[in-house]
Scaffold this motif. Structure first.
Motif, short mmCIF file in Angstrom:
data_model
loop_
_atom_site.label_atom_id
_atom_site.label_comp_id
_atom_site.label_asym_id
_atom_site.label_seq_id
_atom_site.Cartn_x
_atom_site.Cartn_y
_atom_site.Cartn_z
N GLN A 199 0.84 -1.19 0.00
CA GLN A 199 0.00 0.00 0.00
C GLN A 199 0.88 1.24 0.00
OE1 GLN A 199 -3.56 0.33 -0.13
NE2 GLN A 199 -2.86 2.42 -0.57
N VAL A 200 0.80 1.99 -1.08
CA VAL A 200 1.58 3.21 -1.24
C VAL A 200 0.69 4.41 -0.94
CG1 VAL A 200 2.87 4.66 -2.85
CG2 VAL A 200 3.08 2.17 -2.97
N VAL A 201 1.19 5.34 -0.15
CA VAL A 201 0.52 6.62 0.08
C VAL A 201 1.59 7.70 -0.04
CG1 VAL A 201 -0.81 8.06 1.65
CG2 VAL A 201 -1.18 5.58 1.62
N GLY A 202 1.43 8.57 -1.02
CA GLY A 202 2.44 9.59 -1.25
C GLY A 202 3.75 8.97 -1.67
N GLU A 203 4.80 9.24 -0.90
CA GLU A 203 6.15 8.78 -1.25
C GLU A 203 6.58 7.55 -0.47
OE1 GLU A 203 8.38 10.13 -3.41
OE2 GLU A 203 7.06 11.72 -4.13
N GLU A 204 5.65 6.90 0.23
CA GLU A 204 6.08 5.78 1.06
C GLU A 204 5.12 4.59 1.00
OE1 GLU A 204 6.01 6.39 5.30
OE2 GLU A 204 4.51 7.97 5.11
N VAL A 205 5.66 3.45 1.35
CA VAL A 205 4.86 2.24 1.54
C VAL A 205 4.46 2.20 3.01
CG1 VAL A 205 4.90 -0.28 1.57
CG2 VAL A 205 5.97 0.96 -0.33
N ASP A 250 -1.86 9.23 -6.19
CA ASP A 250 -1.42 9.71 -4.88
C ASP A 250 -1.34 8.57 -3.88
OD1 ASP A 250 -1.37 12.82 -5.03
OD2 ASP A 250 -3.26 12.28 -6.00
N PHE A 251 -2.17 7.57 -4.09
CA PHE A 251 -2.14 6.37 -3.25
C PHE A 251 -2.59 5.20 -4.12
CE2 PHE A 251 -6.01 8.84 -2.50
CZ PHE A 251 -7.00 7.96 -2.92
N ALA A 252 -2.10 4.01 -3.81
CA ALA A 252 -2.44 2.84 -4.63
C ALA A 252 -2.01 1.57 -3.93
CB ALA A 252 -1.76 2.93 -6.00
N GLY A 253 -2.71 0.50 -4.24
CA GLY A 253 -2.28 -0.83 -3.84
C GLY A 253 -1.52 -1.43 -5.01
N VAL A 254 -0.25 -1.69 -4.82
CA VAL A 254 0.61 -2.20 -5.90
C VAL A 254 0.90 -3.67 -5.65
CG1 VAL A 254 2.80 -1.94 -7.12
CG2 VAL A 254 1.63 0.09 -6.19
N ASP A 255 0.59 -4.50 -6.65
CA ASP A 255 0.83 -5.94 -6.54
C ASP A 255 2.13 -6.29 -7.26
OD1 ASP A 255 -1.58 -6.06 -5.26
OD2 ASP A 255 -2.69 -6.76 -7.01
N LEU A 256 3.04 -6.94 -6.53
CA LEU A 256 4.32 -7.35 -7.09
C LEU A 256 4.40 -8.87 -7.15
CD1 LEU A 256 6.88 -4.97 -5.29
CD2 LEU A 256 5.64 -4.59 -7.43
N LEU A 257 5.01 -9.36 -8.22
CA LEU A 257 5.27 -10.78 -8.39
C LEU A 257 6.74 -11.06 -8.08
CD1 LEU A 257 3.44 -11.39 -11.80
CD2 LEU A 257 2.52 -11.74 -9.49
N PHE A 258 7.01 -12.31 -7.76
CA PHE A 258 8.38 -12.74 -7.47
C PHE A 258 9.03 -13.23 -8.76
CE2 PHE A 258 5.98 -13.31 -3.52
CZ PHE A 258 6.78 -12.61 -2.62
N GLY A 259 9.73 -12.34 -9.46
CA GLY A 259 10.40 -12.71 -10.69
C GLY A 259 11.72 -13.41 -10.42
N ARG A 260 12.25 -14.05 -11.44
CA ARG A 260 13.53 -14.76 -11.28
C ARG A 260 14.67 -13.81 -10.94
NH1 ARG A 260 10.80 -17.30 -15.40
NH2 ARG A 260 10.45 -19.54 -15.12
N ASP A 261 14.58 -12.59 -11.47
CA ASP A 261 15.66 -11.63 -11.27
C ASP A 261 15.26 -10.46 -10.40
OD1 ASP A 261 17.42 -13.07 -13.02
OD2 ASP A 261 16.29 -12.25 -14.72
N GLY A 262 14.15 -10.58 -9.69
CA GLY A 262 13.71 -9.51 -8.83
C GLY A 262 12.22 -9.28 -8.97
N PRO A 263 11.65 -8.35 -8.21
CA PRO A 263 10.20 -8.12 -8.24
C PRO A 263 9.72 -7.54 -9.55
CG PRO A 263 11.29 -6.42 -6.94
CD PRO A 263 12.34 -7.44 -7.27
N LEU A 264 8.49 -7.90 -9.91
CA LEU A 264 7.84 -7.41 -11.12
C LEU A 264 6.50 -6.80 -10.75
CD1 LEU A 264 8.35 -10.58 -13.37
CD2 LEU A 264 9.76 -8.50 -13.41
N VAL A 265 6.13 -5.70 -11.40
CA VAL A 265 4.83 -5.09 -11.15
C VAL A 265 3.76 -5.88 -11.90
CG1 VAL A 265 3.42 -3.02 -11.29
CG2 VAL A 265 5.88 -2.82 -10.91
N CYS A 266 2.76 -6.33 -11.17
CA CYS A 266 1.66 -7.07 -11.78
C CYS A 266 0.48 -6.14 -12.07
CB CYS A 266 1.21 -8.21 -10.85
SG CYS A 266 -0.17 -9.18 -11.46
N GLU A 267 0.01 -5.44 -11.05
CA GLU A 267 -1.12 -4.53 -11.21
C GLU A 267 -1.00 -3.37 -10.24
OE1 GLU A 267 -4.88 -6.53 -10.84
OE2 GLU A 267 -4.47 -7.94 -12.46
#
Length: 305
Positions: A199-205, A250-267
């Motif tokens: 959960q991102v709000v402004g400049e932070e998780v 300004d705020f968002a729920g960011v879903d990350l996947l576990f990629g082979r070489d690091g995190p990937l943005v899913c949605e």
């Protein structure tokens, strides 16, 4: 200079009155009370978009004009209409529109060179015509291989997302789908049945949770998955904040996947349903969002008398 109490509207959908959505509304009202914000709930049937040849005008008394709008809906035209009247809207109509269409989300991520699964869009067609031929699937298959993820561009809670194992399944699925706004993605094997929501709000998780399922390739809790609190590392936090910025949220729920070489943005979810995060971590996302809006409002001086 004395400051007046911040006055805002929370816009919700008139027709989406299920308990889990009403629960979020109450969380925002409780947070507003604790922050001394006068927050009033309005629905999109109460504030209709009204266009006339007389130009842009407000169809409510000036004394009712809010200092801000917390737009907890996807009625993009109404959000844009309020912005045209110089009312700060969080999130903006553009951010909501980009997040609502997964294709626009991936184009925004690509513009900023952020890591994501390789994604291909189905060609545009018309609802009354559909995909009369599926020749284009050859290129999709050759590029992404199997298994493959197929998504409808619009959807929430892990719905309208499909895993296809071979060409026969892909052709069968495409023949059944009534939606024509489709995208295809590479399957990220290390992340099967698991992801993280930040959960991102402004400049932070402000909070994160790990979601996992033993019976489904999707990790969504609403699809039967489980959750637990998660401590994201610096790379994951920086990526989540960058992803939210890429769509102008300004705020968002960011879903990350576990990629082979690091995190990937899913949605990226402009109006993320944060009750699950609150249940497993205790993070009050509503309070963080309204605190952010209050800070931005104070910095702009919009509530000074």
């Amino acid at each position: 200079m004395q400051k007046k109490q911040l006055y805002g509207w929370m816009i919700v959908n008139h027709f989406l009155n299920r308990p889990k959505f009403e629960e979020l509304t109450h969380l925002f009202l409780d947070a507003a009370k604790s922050l001394n914000i006068h927050l009033v709930v309005k629905d999109n049937a109460d504030r209709l978009v009204h266009c006339t040849s007389g130009g842009i005008k407000s169809f409510f008394p000036a004394k009712e004009k809010p200092d801000f709008v917390l737009f907890w809906d996807k009625d993009i035209l109404l959000a844009r209409y309020l912005e045209m009247q110089n009312i700060p809207v969080y999130n903006s109509s553009e951010a909501i529109q980009i997040c609502d269409d997964k294709r626009l989300t991936h184009m925004a991520l690509m513009r900023q060179s952020l890591p994501m699964p390789e994604t291909i869009f189905a060609p545009m067609t018309y609802a009354n015509i559909g995909f009369q031929t599926l020749d284009f699937l050859t290129g999709v298959r050759d590029r992404l291989g199997f298994p493959m993820i197929v998504k409808e561009a619009y959807g929430s809670f892990g719905e309208q997302v499909y895993l296809v194992e071979d060409e026969k399944e892909l052709s069968c699925l495409m023949s059944k789908l009534t939606c024509t706004n489709i995208l295809f993605q590479e399957f990220i094997a290390p992340s099967k049945g698991k992801d993280i929501r930040l959960q991102v709000v402004g400049e932070e998780v402000v909070g994160a949770m790990y979601r996992y399922s033993v019976n489904d390739f999707r990790a969504n809790v609403s699809a039967g998955g489980h959750m637990k609190e998660y401590a994201p590392d610096r790379e994951e936090c920086e990526l989540a904040v960058a992803a939210a910025k890429s769509v102008g949220a300004d705020f968002a729920g960011v879903d990350l996947l576990f990629g082979r070489d690091g995190p990937l943005v899913c949605e990226i979810n402009s109006n993320a349903h944060f009750k699950n995060l609150m249940d497993c971590s205790g993070v009050d996302t509503a309070h963080h969002i309204l605190s952010y809006i209050k800070e931005v409002s104070d910095d702009s001086g919009m509530v000074n008398l």
